[in-house]
Design a protein around this motif. Structure first.
Motif, PDB file in Angstrom:
ATOM      1  N   GLY A   1       0.826  -1.198   0.000  1.00 52.26           N
ATOM      2  CA  GLY A   1       0.000   0.000   0.000  1.00 52.26           C
ATOM      3  C   GLY A   1       0.863   1.250   0.000  1.00 52.26           C
ATOM      4  N   ILE A   2       0.545   2.173  -0.888  1.00 51.21           N
ATOM      5  CA  ILE A   2       1.278   3.427  -0.992  1.00 51.21           C
ATOM      6  C   ILE A   2       0.317   4.571  -0.694  1.00 51.21           C
ATOM      7  CG2 ILE A   2       2.705   4.908  -2.443  1.00 51.21           C
ATOM      8  CD1 ILE A   2       3.431   2.476  -4.103  1.00 51.21           C
ATOM      9  N   LEU A   3       0.598   5.319   0.340  1.00 50.33           N
ATOM     10  CA  LEU A   3      -0.263   6.418   0.773  1.00 50.33           C
ATOM     11  C   LEU A   3      -0.236   7.568  -0.227  1.00 50.33           C
ATOM     12  CD1 LEU A   3      -1.969   7.729   3.112  1.00 50.33           C
ATOM     13  CD2 LEU A   3       0.205   8.678   3.940  1.00 50.33           C
ATOM     14  N   LEU A   4      -1.394   8.151  -0.460  1.00 53.66           N
ATOM     15  CA  LEU A   4      -1.514   9.389  -1.232  1.00 53.66           C
ATOM     16  C   LEU A   4      -2.166  10.455  -0.357  1.00 53.66           C
ATOM     17  CD1 LEU A   4      -2.899   8.121  -4.681  1.00 53.66           C
ATOM     18  CD2 LEU A   4      -0.519   8.591  -4.073  1.00 53.66           C
ATOM     19  N   PHE A   5      -1.798  11.701  -0.598  1.00 52.70           N
ATOM     20  CA  PHE A   5      -2.398  12.829   0.116  1.00 52.70           C
ATOM     21  C   PHE A   5      -2.167  14.088  -0.720  1.00 52.70           C
ATOM     22  CE2 PHE A   5       1.846  11.858   1.763  1.00 52.70           C
ATOM     23  CZ  PHE A   5       2.526  13.040   1.511  1.00 52.70           C
ATOM     24  N   PRO A   6      -2.888  15.165  -0.458  1.00 56.69           N
ATOM     25  CA  PRO A   6      -2.693  16.387  -1.239  1.00 56.69           C
ATOM     26  C   PRO A   6      -1.247  16.872  -1.192  1.00 56.69           C
ATOM     27  CG  PRO A   6      -4.696  16.539   0.069  1.00 56.69           C
ATOM     28  CD  PRO A   6      -3.990  15.288   0.520  1.00 56.69           C
ATOM     29  N   GLU A   7      -0.700  17.207  -2.361  1.00 51.81           N
ATOM     30  CA  GLU A   7       0.669  17.709  -2.514  1.00 51.81           C
ATOM     31  C   GLU A   7       1.728  16.634  -2.271  1.00 51.81           C
ATOM     32  OE1 GLU A   7       1.738  20.939  -3.577  1.00 51.81           O
ATOM     33  OE2 GLU A   7      -0.360  20.932  -4.176  1.00 51.81           O
ATOM     34  N   VAL A   8       1.356  15.346  -2.429  1.00 50.74           N
ATOM     35  CA  VAL A   8       2.360  14.286  -2.359  1.00 50.74           C
ATOM     36  C   VAL A   8       3.308  14.434  -3.546  1.00 50.74           C
ATOM     37  CG1 VAL A   8       0.883  12.636  -3.631  1.00 50.74           C
ATOM     38  CG2 VAL A   8       2.693  11.785  -2.128  1.00 50.74           C
ATOM     39  N   GLU A   9       4.591  14.181  -3.313  1.00 50.64           N
ATOM     40  CA  GLU A   9       5.591  14.255  -4.383  1.00 50.64           C
ATOM     41  C   GLU A   9       5.366  13.106  -5.361  1.00 50.64           C
ATOM     42  OE1 GLU A   9       8.326  16.124  -6.373  1.00 50.64           O
ATOM     43  OE2 GLU A   9       8.230  16.743  -4.271  1.00 50.64           O
ATOM     44  N   VAL A  10       5.311  13.428  -6.664  1.00 45.56           N
ATOM     45  CA  VAL A  10       4.922  12.436  -7.659  1.00 45.56           C
ATOM     46  C   VAL A  10       5.870  11.240  -7.681  1.00 45.56           C
ATOM     47  CG1 VAL A  10       4.578  12.023 -10.125  1.00 45.56           C
ATOM     48  CG2 VAL A  10       3.711  14.124  -9.079  1.00 45.56           C
ATOM     49  N   LEU A  11       7.172  11.484  -7.766  1.00 41.51           N
ATOM     50  CA  LEU A  11       8.111  10.362  -7.859  1.00 41.51           C
ATOM     51  C   LEU A  11       8.214   9.599  -6.542  1.00 41.51           C
ATOM     52  CD1 LEU A  11       9.868   9.015  -9.989  1.00 41.51           C
ATOM     53  CD2 LEU A  11      11.800  10.384  -9.192  1.00 41.51           C
ATOM     54  N   ASP A  12       7.864  10.237  -5.444  1.00 46.78           N
ATOM     55  CA  ASP A  12       7.889   9.541  -4.157  1.00 46.78           C
ATOM     56  C   ASP A  12       6.969   8.320  -4.161  1.00 46.78           C
ATOM     57  OD1 ASP A  12       9.556  11.538  -3.232  1.00 46.78           O
ATOM     58  OD2 ASP A  12       8.413  11.914  -1.406  1.00 46.78           O
ATOM     59  N   PHE A  13       5.797   8.466  -4.786  1.00 49.81           N
ATOM     60  CA  PHE A  13       4.893   7.308  -4.830  1.00 49.81           C
ATOM     61  C   PHE A  13       4.999   6.551  -6.148  1.00 49.81           C
ATOM     62  CE2 PHE A  13       2.015  10.563  -6.648  1.00 49.81           C
ATOM     63  CZ  PHE A  13       1.435   9.872  -7.704  1.00 49.81           C
ATOM     64  N   ALA A  14       5.253   7.264  -7.245  1.00 47.73           N
ATOM     65  CA  ALA A  14       5.295   6.600  -8.546  1.00 47.73           C
ATOM     66  C   ALA A  14       6.549   5.743  -8.702  1.00 47.73           C
ATOM     67  CB  ALA A  14       5.222   7.635  -9.665  1.00 47.73           C
ATOM     68  N   GLY A  15       7.683   6.178  -8.122  1.00 45.41           N
ATOM     69  CA  GLY A  15       8.914   5.399  -8.217  1.00 45.41           C
ATOM     70  C   GLY A  15       8.776   4.027  -7.583  1.00 45.41           C
ATOM     71  N   PRO A  16       8.386   3.945  -6.305  1.00 47.91           N
ATOM     72  CA  PRO A  16       8.157   2.629  -5.697  1.00 47.91           C
ATOM     73  C   PRO A  16       7.073   1.820  -6.411  1.00 47.91           C
ATOM     74  CG  PRO A  16       8.461   4.262  -3.990  1.00 47.91           C
ATOM     75  CD  PRO A  16       8.369   5.017  -5.291  1.00 47.91           C
ATOM     76  N   PHE A  17       6.005   2.482  -6.853  1.00 47.69           N
ATOM     77  CA  PHE A  17       4.951   1.779  -7.573  1.00 47.69           C
ATOM     78  C   PHE A  17       5.524   1.084  -8.804  1.00 47.69           C
ATOM     79  CE2 PHE A  17       1.367   0.977 -10.244  1.00 47.69           C
ATOM     80  CZ  PHE A  17       0.259   0.893  -9.421  1.00 47.69           C
ATOM     81  N   GLU A  18       6.379   1.788  -9.542  1.00 51.16           N
ATOM     82  CA  GLU A  18       6.985   1.209 -10.738  1.00 51.16           C
ATOM     83  C   GLU A  18       7.927   0.061 -10.394  1.00 51.16           C
ATOM     84  OE1 GLU A  18       7.767   1.211 -15.019  1.00 51.16           O
ATOM     85  OE2 GLU A  18       6.159   1.897 -13.711  1.00 51.16           O
ATOM     86  N   VAL A  19       8.746   0.223  -9.368  1.00 50.76           N
ATOM     87  CA  VAL A  19       9.699  -0.823  -8.998  1.00 50.76           C
ATOM     88  C   VAL A  19       8.981  -2.124  -8.669  1.00 50.76           C
ATOM     89  CG1 VAL A  19      11.366  -1.569  -7.254  1.00 50.76           C
ATOM     90  CG2 VAL A  19      11.524   0.732  -8.223  1.00 50.76           C
ATOM     91  N   PHE A  20       8.011  -2.067  -7.789  1.00 50.20           N
ATOM     92  CA  PHE A  20       7.338  -3.298  -7.370  1.00 50.20           C
ATOM     93  C   PHE A  20       6.483  -3.886  -8.494  1.00 50.20           C
ATOM     94  CE2 PHE A  20       8.094  -1.221  -3.202  1.00 50.20           C
ATOM     95  CZ  PHE A  20       8.905  -2.201  -2.662  1.00 50.20           C
ATOM     96  N   SER A  21       5.949  -3.035  -9.353  1.00 47.66           N
ATOM     97  CA  SER A  21       5.161  -3.521 -10.484  1.00 47.66           C
ATOM     98  C   SER A  21       6.045  -4.211 -11.515  1.00 47.66           C
ATOM     99  CB  SER A  21       4.393  -2.361 -11.130  1.00 47.66           C
ATOM    100  OG  SER A  21       3.493  -1.766 -10.211  1.00 47.66           O
TER     101      SER A  21
END
Length: 217
Positions: free
Chosen positions: A21-41
């Protein structure tokens, strides 16, 4: 006591996917969540090539307070897969950073992160996501890191932490913290290596055309 890696390996042996699970919230840094999402995917896709009949090793999902669009930094709108109310238990929880004013001041978000982290086998932060974990007391007495620009603020705000810089991430077993933005990719590749082996982590980095080498033991 069973190690986090042994716990995760035991889950995979049952044939169940590990829930990330990757947390999202207003003004989250894009690569902060997208980078891990891409790695595990990508790691999941490569693992399926090796064992086509096996279940996906990771199921990666984003989660936010609700299921409506979340406006990340620079205006990117992201639709989370889960809201807090219907999110499953995650084996691995990732708390990204960015402008963390909203989550740090939102009791609902803090409560959910605290509950999700307590249920997870491994919890990891990216960049200023460390401030969220620190606010919950999850980093007390630990060695941690964050974005170089925020190291002094983390030290000043949370004196119970041993905050270090000039490292891409700090691995304390069940809890990891990474430095800024792209360091979340490095940390995620490291976690792939821990869970699935260095060979698959290297293959994942190569597939992503990301220059990566395992951290020295």
């Amino acid at each position: 006591m069973t190690s986090p890696d042994a716990t995760l390996a035991a889950v995979l042996e049952t044939g169940r996917s590990l829930q990330i699970g990757i947390l999202l919230f207003p003004e989250v840094e894009v690569l902060d969540f997208a980078g891990p999402f891409e790695v595990f995917s990508v790691a999941t896709r490569l693992a399926r090539r090796r064992r086509p009949q096996a279940a996906p090793v990771f199921e990666v999902a984003t989660v936010a307070a609700g299921t409506g669009p979340v406006v990340a930094r620079h205006g990117l709108q992201v639709l989370p897969r889960y809201g807090f109310e219907n999110a499953p238990r995650f084996d691995l929880l990732i708390v990204p950073g960015g402008v963390v004013t909203q989550p740090l001041n939102d009791s609902t978000t803090l409560q959910w992160v605290g509950t999700a982290a307590a249920a997870a086998t491994v919890t990891a932060s990216v960049c200023t996501g460390a401030f969220i974990l620190a606010r919950l007391g999850l980093l007390d007495g630990r060695t941690v890191t964050t974005h170089w620009e925020d190291v002094d603020d983390l030290r000043a705000g949370f004196p119970a932490l041993n905050v270090i810089d000039s490292v891409p991430f700090v691995d304390e077993g069940a809890l990891l913290t990474s430095a800024g933005i792209s360091a979340g990719i490095v940390m995620s590749l490291h976690l792939v290596g821990r869970i699935l082996g260095e060979d698959l982590a290297r293959a994942t980095a190569r597939q992503m055309q990301y220059d990566w080498a395992p951290a020295p033991a």
